[in-house]
Structures are given as structure tokens and as C-alpha cells.
Design an enzyme around this catalytic site. Sequence first.
Site, PDB file in Angstrom:
ATOM      1  N   HIS A 120      -7.001  33.764  69.913  1.00 46.33           N
ATOM      2  CA  HIS A 120      -7.181  33.955  68.808  1.00 46.33           C
ATOM      3  C   HIS A 120      -8.044  33.872  68.117  1.00 46.33           C
ATOM      4  CE1 HIS A 120      -5.842  35.180  64.646  1.00 46.33           C
ATOM      5  NE2 HIS A 120      -5.215  36.750  65.400  1.00 46.33           N
ATOM      6  N   ASP A 134      -2.762  25.528  69.315  1.00 44.87           N
ATOM      7  CA  ASP A 134      -2.380  27.015  68.370  1.00 44.87           C
ATOM      8  C   ASP A 134      -0.641  27.300  69.146  1.00 44.87           C
ATOM      9  OD1 ASP A 134      -2.103  29.353  67.436  1.00 44.87           O
ATOM     10  OD2 ASP A 134      -3.389  29.923  68.032  1.00 44.87           O
ATOM     11  N   GLN A 137       2.605  31.483  68.588  1.00 41.96           N
ATOM     12  CA  GLN A 137       2.893  32.506  69.329  1.00 41.96           C
ATOM     13  C   GLN A 137       4.081  32.006  70.206  1.00 41.96           C
ATOM     14  OE1 GLN A 137       3.512  36.095  68.940  1.00 41.96           O
ATOM     15  NE2 GLN A 137       0.730  35.731  67.649  1.00 41.96           N
ATOM     16  N   LYS A 178       5.761  33.912  61.700  1.00 39.90           N
ATOM     17  CA  LYS A 178       6.138  34.977  62.547  1.00 39.90           C
ATOM     18  C   LYS A 178       7.652  33.731  63.381  1.00 39.90           C
ATOM     19  CE  LYS A 178       0.977  34.930  64.528  1.00 39.90           C
ATOM     20  NZ  LYS A 178       0.454  36.267  63.917  1.00 39.90           N
ATOM     21  N   CYS A 207      -6.887  40.790  67.382  1.00 42.17           N
ATOM     22  CA  CYS A 207      -7.692  38.918  67.318  1.00 42.17           C
ATOM     23  C   CYS A 207      -9.216  38.562  68.409  1.00 42.17           C
ATOM     24  CB  CYS A 207      -7.163  38.391  65.725  1.00 42.17           C
ATOM     25  SG  CYS A 207      -6.803  39.219  64.486  1.00 42.17           S
TER      26      CYS A 207
END
Lengths: 150, 409
Positions: free
Chosen positions: B123, B199, B202, B225, B363
Site C-alpha cells: 500500500h 504493516d 489488514q 479497520k 492504493c
Amino acid sequence: MPISLSPMMMRQIIMDHYENPQYKHAPIGDVSKYEQVHMDSANCIDDIIVYVLVKDNKVIDACFDGVACTISTASTDIMCGLMIGKTFPEAKYIVEQYNNMIHEKEYNPDVLDEAIVFMNTAKQAARIHCATIGWDALEEILEHHHHEEK
Amino acid sequence: MIDSKKIRKDFPMYENHIKMQKHDLVYLDNASTTFKPYAVLRAEEEYNTRFTSNTHRGDYDLCFFNDTKLAEVRHTVAEFINANDDEVVFTNGTTMSINLVALGYATKHLNKDDEILLTVSEHASNVLPWYKVSQITGCKIKFIPLENGRVTPENVQKTLSKHTKIVAIAHVSNVLGYVNDIKAIAKVVHEAGAIIAVDGAQSVPHMKIDVKDLDIDFLSFSGHKMCGPTGTGVLYGKAKLLEETDPVFGGGGMNVKFDTDVSVKYLSAPAKFEAGTLHLEGIYGLEAAVKYLDEIGMENIEVLEKNFRKYAISELKKVPDLVIYNEDAEAGIITFNKKGVFAQDLATYLNSKGIAVRSGQHCAKMLHHYLNEIATVRMSIYFYTTKEDIDALVNALKNGGHFLDAYFA
């Protein structure tokens, strides 16, 4: 163009201009003579360059190239066809009527020809940008010339 | 087992029967952001209606209460990912967390001979901060080749060199939904003497994360999220690494003293990264979100999403002309296109049916090198997704008529 176009016919016009755009190509002649504006967006994939050849306050030629969705391809293609041969005041008037239509204001449909197929754009608000990206580029070029001549 | 229908009663976005284009909203854009349960809204409201005051050096009860409360939230979040309390930094989201590592750690420790490894599926928020590091320090950026969309320990191993200082990758790709084997990757990264910055935007909302077991050096994730408020996020860093990271923002609440000779002494981590007044109502909301997820159970969420994914894939495969790019992925992210239809046109068509999905590059603007597609449509689920949501999507794709119909509805 009759305003009573059926949705089916409007859809067909958009698809024709998307699948077989007449003006989606780089300038055929000397590119350096063309005004060009690059348009892209953080919100979508559209990434196009609009080319306009101007002489004596007239649009001599217009075309565009790049990556664009159905709505932006068709609306820009129709725009190029409409603009070729128009004087600046004529071109500006057409752009103004088109923008009025897109934003659901009063407009003169007579000058928009096939571009009236985008009359429902406001119902899908996310697509307003698609239906105007090429037109905004053209407007920028017209404005630019207007200032140069002052 | 989670009863998704029952669980919807916890969410005002469902209880309020929100409509889109005159249809009941079918929300399948959870990789982008998630709905907030009443518990989170109540926690935020409580701060504003009962406990308003700042943190740091309170001389009165309310302020003391907030200092205590902040420590409690930090503990709750730390437990959620099995970290120590002083390894949890409050940020405003994943983007800020990664930027903190890039600007506060990487620019301090890297020079022009060093390398940072990324992948083309990252991303923007896990690419551009590292590009900035490269611009500042002159260090090189290299890309780990994907293996059928995945980041494998073998390919990481092959790309690592003695110059590699940081490997920055997503735990789960926000477009492809593959769950990378972070534990195995961390091992090869550490053997090469580098650190791994993950990261987790997600992954943390969808599965049990144990930073100690995975041996992650830095982990970034967002509150919004995972049912929490927007503007909340977390940076986890191993205590030693946080100590070696410079604060990026200076201000109140992060220093011990400073004087006219331009001297300054900072507080220790995590306080030194939390300059200024924190997003306190958001942080209380984040705590409520973590507790809410904990109550449902992260393992349950993971299993439920896997089952829904299987169901969605089996149904989507029945749709003519549908190309699915990540059939074999694990996470609840499914990316597809319909042949002959531009992704954004398809997403607009689905919008006209009340279905929220996302189109474009999501993204991850370098992923076209792998996908060979300019744009895709992405559906993403969460534990409140129902079978009916997926059926609505599949029906719309199957029986939609012409995708431009939306334009003339």
C-alpha cells in the site's frame, strides 16, 4: 438530437464511443503545435492527456489519449467531436451548457448533441468526475488562451 | 460460532437500516474501513460527557483518572497483540505509525550504502515513507519478487544482502489478501542482521497476532479497520528499537526539560512519540473495540471469515466472465474483474444496487507489475458480513443486465 432518447439508445451511444472512440489518439500532426493538459485523479484510475490545436480563436483539432473508464472515454470522445471547428465563444458556451446539465441546472440541450447522454450523471454522484474530466481539461485550455489574448 | 445476523444488532449502521441507491446497504468494503459497534460509540461519548480533561500532570481528579485510564488502554492493546505496555505507541493510524518508523528510526540509522526491501504489492503507506527515507539518506530501495502473489521466506532470503537494514512488508496484502508467513520471514530477516517492519492494517483486525511469537520488530495498525474510531492507530516496537527511535513530533507531554541553549531531554518511549494532546475519545473507543473483538474471539473471527471467503469464491465462480485474481488467498479480500467491463464502471453498477465495493488500484499502485491489470474491483468482508451480502453481490453480477444500466436507472 431528440431529448426523448431511450436509455437503451443512450447506453448504446456511450458504448460506441467507449469501444470505438474516434478521437482517442495522440495528435496525428505536429504534437508541439497542440495545447495539452494532463488530467489524473487520486480517486480513480483515469489518466488522460487532452490535446487541442487552436488557431485564430478557433478549435482546429481536439483529441485525447491515456487510460480512462467508459464514462470518461465516451464523454471526452463526444466532446472532441463537438469542439472541432468551433470558435472560442461557441466552445465555451457548449462547455457551460454541459456543466449545467451535469450539475442539474438549466441548460440548452440543442448545442450538446450526443453529449446529452450524460444527463443522468448526477444520480451516480461518484461519476460526475468521469463525465467532466476531459471537459475540464478543455476548459483549462480555453481559459489559458483567453488570458493570453488579453 | 458467531451468528453474524445477531451480531448486527450491535452496529448502528445496520440497526439504522441505512440505504444506498434505495437498496438496503450491502457493505463489502471492510478492508477500507469498518462499522463501529454501540460499545465503541458509548466509550467515546463517555469521555466527552463524563470524563473530559487532558492527560499528563493532572493536579485534579479528572485528569488523574484520564492518566490512569490511558495506561489501562495501553495495557489492553498490549495484551491484544502480546506486547509489553511500554511497547505500544498511540498514533492516528497505520500511515502515521509507519512514518514514525521511517522518519524516526530509519533516517537515523541508515546511510547511502544501506537497503530497504519492499514488495510491489505494498500500500502507498508502506512505500512512500520508505521512499522518503531513501531521498533523505540516499539508501536504496529493492523489491522482493512475489511468488504467486505471496511474499515467501525464500524470496526474501534471495533479495536480502549484507546491506539490507529494513524489510517492510504487509502481513496481509490489501489487494490480494494473501497472509504472509511473517514468522518464517522474520527469521530470515533477523539472520541477515536486518529488522522487519510489518504493516498490520489488514491482519490485526482479522486474526490473533502475537508479536513475540512472530518476532516482529515494528508493527503498525489502525483502529478504524477493527471497529474502532477513525484517527486511532498503534505502533508496536520492540522496547530496544523504540528507544533507538527519535521522536518525529516535538511538543507537550513528550519532554522532561528544555532550555535556551537548545537542549532538550525527552521522556522515554512510548511517551516521547505522543506529543500534544492525544485523541483521547478515540483511544477510549479503541479500547472498547479491542474488548469487543476479544469477546467475540479473534480465532472465531478468522474461522468465520475463512468460511465466508470459501462460500464467496464458490459463488463468484458461477458468474460468467468473472476473473478472480486471488482465489487461493486466505483473507476476506477478493479481487476481481468482469471481462470487458472497466473496474470503476462495475463498481458504479454495484453501487446502483446498494452494494459497496471498491475499484481501482486500492492504493497499491505498483501492483500492476504483478497483476497486469490497470484496475480491479475488491470486495472485503468482516465478521458481520452475512451470506445474504455475498448472495446480493453474486446476484447483481450474474443478473445485472448491462453494467451501464446504473447510469440510466
